[in-house]
Design an enzyme around this catalytic site. Structure first.
Site, short mmCIF file in Angstrom:
data_model
loop_
_atom_site.label_atom_id
_atom_site.label_comp_id
_atom_site.label_asym_id
_atom_site.label_seq_id
_atom_site.Cartn_x
_atom_site.Cartn_y
_atom_site.Cartn_z
N GLU A 143 39.93 38.97 37.76
CA GLU A 143 39.46 37.98 36.62
C GLU A 143 38.43 37.02 37.54
O GLU A 143 37.74 36.16 36.85
CB GLU A 143 40.39 37.10 35.99
CG GLU A 143 41.26 36.34 37.04
CD GLU A 143 42.40 36.85 37.53
OE1 GLU A 143 42.46 38.14 37.53
OE2 GLU A 143 43.57 36.34 37.80
N ASP A 161 31.01 19.49 21.24
CA ASP A 161 32.11 20.02 20.43
C ASP A 161 32.37 19.61 19.25
O ASP A 161 32.36 20.19 18.06
CB ASP A 161 33.38 19.74 21.16
CG ASP A 161 33.50 20.31 22.69
OD1 ASP A 161 32.88 21.19 22.95
OD2 ASP A 161 34.64 19.94 23.44
N LYS A 203 34.36 26.72 25.90
CA LYS A 203 33.13 25.73 26.03
C LYS A 203 31.97 26.67 25.68
O LYS A 203 30.95 26.14 24.94
CB LYS A 203 33.06 24.99 27.30
CG LYS A 203 32.28 23.74 27.27
CD LYS A 203 32.66 22.75 26.20
CE LYS A 203 31.74 21.52 26.43
NZ LYS A 203 32.54 20.43 25.81
N GLY A 231 51.08 34.59 39.26
CA GLY A 231 51.76 33.23 39.21
C GLY A 231 52.48 33.00 40.45
O GLY A 231 52.41 33.90 41.31
N HIS A 284 43.30 40.36 41.87
CA HIS A 284 42.79 39.47 40.71
C HIS A 284 41.25 39.86 40.34
O HIS A 284 40.54 39.39 40.71
CB HIS A 284 42.86 37.98 41.08
CG HIS A 284 43.99 37.35 41.56
ND1 HIS A 284 44.94 36.79 40.34
CD2 HIS A 284 44.90 37.39 42.35
CE1 HIS A 284 45.99 36.54 40.97
NE2 HIS A 284 46.01 36.49 42.10
N CYS A 332 49.02 40.99 39.87
CA CYS A 332 49.82 40.26 40.92
C CYS A 332 50.91 39.89 40.64
O CYS A 332 51.90 40.81 40.68
CB CYS A 332 48.82 38.87 41.28
SG CYS A 332 49.50 38.00 42.82
N TYR A 333 51.44 38.73 40.35
CA TYR A 333 53.02 38.47 39.90
C TYR A 333 53.42 39.36 38.75
O TYR A 333 54.49 39.86 38.69
CB TYR A 333 53.30 37.17 39.67
CG TYR A 333 54.65 36.66 39.19
CD1 TYR A 333 55.76 36.62 39.95
CD2 TYR A 333 54.81 36.62 37.92
CE1 TYR A 333 56.85 36.32 39.56
CE2 TYR A 333 56.36 36.38 37.45
CZ TYR A 333 57.15 36.24 38.33
OH TYR A 333 58.49 36.01 37.98
#
Ligand code: XMP
Length: 511
Positions: free
Chosen positions: A172, A228, A367, A56, A170, A83-84
């Site tokens: 991710e 969708d 998705k 963040g 990070h 991180c944060y």
């Protein structure tokens, strides 16, 4: 998802939060993002196997910095702070966070202690994406260092006994080597998950639970032909068959053959499929309209009118089915991340149709997961991998006023463009590609004859979020094939141009 192992992601306004959730799910473990304000009782109720704190932009010392209830560290649930998230863990548990003179940003080699369960199976150096100014200066009591860089003495830390872990980088994002592996190690080695979350089980379980929930009730679904709503409809169709009615409004501004394709999938299934031919009605309303926003408004309103009329014919329904997906839910502000936009699928649609409840079977899925469910349900690939298509359709790809003839010219040209892109094998790497009929006429020559006809623009972009996009560098020889085919086969087009503008400053659509 009841009965699923859950990793709870606590959102501190990080920009990559959705990616964290996706990475966890790639490890076959269900994950959910919740705001940092979520109460301890609520967290306990969800019974997660592990918790991840996101990054963040805030600094822990800032006034109003997002913080969670410190009680979370006493639950005995493993926590990974990113991180944060690592800085907050440090600060709350009595360590020191400080501000560096310079921001550390970029892919940086981190020395890792690979005896830690978090880095099991790695070399002792790993390229990781760092993006921070604050850093952990002194570890909290009970923690040990398991990673550092030249500028960041504590790039990773652990308290094995309490199952608390922190990483300054990070995992991710793709820029971090072995990023998903780090998450996998956390989820499997530390949280001891078994990995039961699979799309095949999702589809089966959802059908069963929809059956239980709806029973003999009746459901109504507005089918657009997009991924969708099609996947949502196919789940419902499997669950309740004839008690589902799908209304498909053909407003005449769809791509070539699209309406027939939708009918061929759903028209022969078990459901009541209603195809409303509203082409004349929409074109009638659009006569002489040139302003893009007005086109959008007219089509949106007319769509609702048509849907309403058809729904009335069916009478009272118990459930209204919507194809809301997880990013729509997050964007609408369910996570702590500031509300970005209110999505048309969420809480949108009709309050004039008489129904008891909204059913959103894809509410928890990203998705790509929705696409997997679509394939599981046996939907054809062309439908499952369909690129995004705006609600107002070709109306906003015909610059200026809309006529039946222009729609037909654009449909033919757009079809050739899309077909050639697939033949060239570029359809998976280009995220959105379509033709635009400009209102510019220019002089050309065909055989010995002078022509004065339309200019067609081709647009193709590469993007992940559709908020920014780069124009696709389609090879010239392929552009040449496309251009000559269109000019030769589509009457009234004598010139083809290629849009080489990025977003920003241009938008993806022309209107
Ligand atoms: P822009 O043109 O804003 O497009 O760069 C970003 C994405 O949004 C789609 N788009 C729309 N989708 N109704 C929709 O449902 C609309 O009015 C609309 N306008 C743009 C566009 O196709 C692209 O994917």
């Amino acid at each position: 998802m009841k009965n699923e192992e859950l990793i709870l992601i606590i959102d501190f306004y990080g920009q990559y939060n959705q990616l964290i959730a996706r990475r966890v799910r790639e490890c076959n473990v269900y994950s959910e993002i919740v705001p940092f304000t979520t109460s301890i009782d609520k967290i306990k109720e969800k019974n997660p196997k592990g918790i991840i704190f996101t990054g963040g932009p805030a600094s822990v010392y800032q006034e109003n910095a997002p913080k969670c209830d410190p009680e979370i560290f006493n639950l005995g649930i493993p926590i990974l702070g990113i991180c944060y998230g690592m800085q907050l863990m440090t600060y709350t548990l009595g360590g020191t966070v400080n501000r560096a003179d310079k921001r550390e940003y970029g892919t940086i080699s981190v020395k890792l202690n690979n005896t830690s369960k978090l880095f099991k199976g790695f070399e002792n150096e790993n390229d990781c994406l760092m993006s921070h100014t604050d850093f952990v200066e002194v570890l909290p009591n009970g923690f040990e260092n398991i990673g550092y860089t030249t500028n960041c003495p504590n790039a990773a830390m652990q308290n094995v006994e309490k199952k608390l872990y922190g990483i300054q980088f990070h995992p991710e994002v793709n820029h971090t080597k072995n990023g998903t592996e780090i998450i996998r190690n956390f989820v499997y080695n530390i949280c001891e998950c078994q990995g039961t979350w699979k799309m095949s089980s999702f589809a089966k379980e959802t059908v069963v639970s929809l059956k239980e929930k709806i029973g003999d009730g009746k459901a109504l679904c507005a089918l657009s032909g997009g991924v969708d709503s099609s996947v949502a409809a196919s789940l419902l169709s499997k669950a309740i068959g004839k008690n589902l009615t799908c209304i498909f409004v053909d407003h005449g501004l769809l791509r070539k053959n699209e309406a027939d394709e939708v009918e061929s999938v759903f028209g022969n299934s078990d459901v009541n499929f209603v195809r409303v031919d509203a082409r004349k009605r929409f074109l009638g309303k659009l006569v002489g309209i040139t302003d893009p926003e007005q086109k959008r408004k007219i089509i949106g309103e007319e769509f609702i009118r048509v849907f309403e009329e058809e729904a009335k014919k069916i009478g009272t329904v118990d459930y209204l089915v919507q194809g809301t997906i997880y990013p729509d839910v997050i964007e609408s502000g369910v996570g702590a991340g500031a509300t970005i936009k209110s999505h048309h699928n969420v809480g949108g649609l009709p309050d004039y149709v008489d129904f008891k409840e909204i059913v959103e079977p894809l509410r928890d899925l990203f998705k790509d997961e929705v696409r997997q469910v679509g394939l599981e349900m046996g939907l054809p690939e062309y439908l499952v991998y369909r690129q995004p298509f705006p609600g107002p359709g070709l109306a906003i790809r015909i610059i200026g006023d809309i006529t039946e003839e222009k729609v037909s010219i654009l449909q033919d040209a757009d079809f050739i463009f899309r077909d050639e892109i697939s033949k060239a094998g570029l359809d998976k790497s280009i995220n959105q590609y379509f033709a635009v009929l400009t209102n510019l006429k220019s002089v050309g020559v065909m055989g010995d004859e002078r022509t004065y006809d339309y200019t067609l623009a081709l647009r193709a972009v590469e993007t992940t979020d559709f908020m920014t996009a780069s124009f696709s560098k389609i090879p010239y020889d392929i552009l040449e094939i496309i251009s000559s085919k269109i000019v030769n086969e589509v009457k009234h087009i004598n010139r083809v141009v290629y849009d080489i503008t990025n977003k920003p400053p241009a938008t993806i659509e022309w209107e």
